[in-house]
Design an enzyme around this catalytic site. Structure first.
Site, PDB file in Angstrom:
ATOM      1  CD  GLU A  79      -1.331  -0.297   3.661  1.00 17.74           C
ATOM      2  OE1 GLU A  79      -1.881   0.756   4.056  1.00 17.74           O
ATOM      3  OE2 GLU A  79      -1.573  -1.415   4.130  1.00 17.74           O
ATOM      4  CB  CYS A 111      -2.137  -4.999   6.313  1.00 21.70           C
ATOM      5  SG  CYS A 111      -1.753  -3.355   6.954  1.00 21.70           S
ATOM      6  CG  HIS A 233      -2.026  -7.338  10.114  1.00 19.70           C
ATOM      7  ND1 HIS A 233      -0.897  -6.811   9.527  1.00 19.70           N
ATOM      8  CD2 HIS A 233      -2.817  -6.281  10.439  1.00 19.70           C
ATOM      9  CE1 HIS A 233      -1.006  -5.483   9.492  1.00 19.70           C
ATOM     10  NE2 HIS A 233      -2.158  -5.147  10.043  1.00 19.70           N
TER      11      HIS A 233
END
Length: 389
Positions: A79, A111, A233
């Site tokens: 990103e 993400c 994550h």
């Protein structure tokens, strides 16, 4: 046929900020950063390093001539893209000297991008068993000085070679996904900095985890007892603890203790780097594999990927016999330990620097390039210029 991760490496800039010193500068109790969010150091990218150069450096650390010959797909999750048209994957393909008959493109969903690349690569390899795919997750997380997101910044890249008969982790061919249109984190095209509703984003993350874990159990008939560890994550490392507590809330004590027992090893690298967005889940997985005692053959690792906006997915993989021999623990530990600490003044000055946006030519200070091989030399005639030393 098993398909999964045959090689994995990571790269991060050779300079960082100490989180205790940043907290003191901001008038915050240091424990809020080091314990409250679980961060010790935060990588800071100089102007000669961007998502492309970091991804190339992560890839260069693991690729050999056979990989360059057999890789026919390069997928770059980020990103922090540097061009609205040309993908970072094309630059990395060139910088790493991969054979020219390879497809290359960029993927974006906050993400989640690198996970999307892995899923696409698995399908490609299933149809073409001799193929290999290079999956990249590279980002620079920036929220600006004196913002609530400042202590959750970071920079780095993870590169993975996917193949049949993988030597590190065979990925299971099942998963559960969820997509909802929400606004917990975003970065408009006109902004160098991301915007985040921190409380809402944390709530959304845990809600997505609960949903996809439930769907995963329905689809696979697996439960926590079937997992040696779970990686997440990590926008900041304390998030993994929140996720584990949520996941094991009603679990047998034996399962909760086993999964929590891997927590510290799974966040060791992320604590030293900060948030690397698309690469953070895989940096955590790498940390677990390298910092833990060798896991038993057949141990299953759960993986939760989350990309704000939002997409979540729970999937899993099984560690392969002798996987430790194919990791690069000493290299990665040396990369982290040899970095230079920035003063807070140096960090603040650097964070507010940027390349020109008016089309003017610019050169970066590549004399300061100490680690890695690939770097951005500057912009000329509206084109970014990269070199490999």
């Amino acid at each position: 046929m098993n398909i999964g991760i045959d090689k994995i490496g990571f790269y991060t800039p050779d300079q960082y900020v100490d989180m205790e010193k940043l907290a003191e500068k901001r008038g915050v109790e240091p424990a809020k950063y080091t314990i409250g969010i679980g961060q010790e150091r935060m990588a800071v990218a100089p102007l000669h390093e961007d998502a492309v150069s970091m991804a190339a450096n992560a890839a260069l650390s693991i690729l050999d001539d056979e990989d360059r010959k057999n890789i026919d797909l390069v997928l770059f999750g980020t990103e922090s893209g540097v061009d609205h048209s040309k993908s970072g994957a094309v630059w990395v393909h060139h910088l790493t000297d991969i054979q020219e008959n390879a497809g290359s493109f960029e993927l974006k969903q906050a993400c989640y991008g690198a996970t999307a690349g892995i899923k696409m690569a698995m399908g490609h390899i299933a149809l073409n068993p001799e193929s290999k795919a290079l999956i990249l997750g590279a980002d620079i997380a920036k929220y600006g000085l004196n913002t609530s997101g400042e202590p959750t910044q970071g920079a780095g890249a993870v590169a993975m070679v996917l193949s049949s008969d993988p030597r590190i982790l065979a990925l299971d061919n099942d998963s559960a996904s969820l997509t909802k249109d929400i606004s917990d984190f975003w970065r408009p095209l006109y902004s160098d900095y991301a915007f985040v509703d921190g409380k809402y984003s944390n709530e959304a993350y845990l809600s997505f985890l609960k949903d996809v874990w439930g769907k995963y159990k329905e689809k696979t008939a697996r439960d926590l007892k079937d997992f040696e560890a779970v990686c997440f994550h990590l926008p900041y490392t304390k998030m993994a603890k929140k996720a584990l507590l949520s996941l094991t809330e009603n679990a047998p004590e034996e399962d909760a203790e086993r999964l929590m027992g891997h927590y510290q090893n799974s966040i060791a690298y992320n604590k030293q780097v900060g948030n690397v967005y698309t690469g953070s889940l895989y940096l955590s997985m790498l940390s677990l594999l390298e910092q833990s005692e060798e896991l038993a053959e057949g141990s299953r690792i759960g993986l939760f990927s989350y990309g704000s906006g939002a997409v979540g997915e729970f999937f899993s993989g099984v560690v392969q016999p002798g996987y430790k021999a194919y990791l690069n623990q000493e290299t990665h530990e040396a990369l982290l330990s040899s970095r230079r600490e920035l003063t807070i003044d140096e960090y603040e000055e650097l964070l507010e620097k940027s390349l020109p946006k008016d089309g003017s030519d610019s050169e970066t200070d590549t004399d300061k390039m100490k680690k890695g091989k690939a770097y951005l030399t500057g912009i000329k005639d509206n084109l970014r210029k990269y070199e490999v030393k």
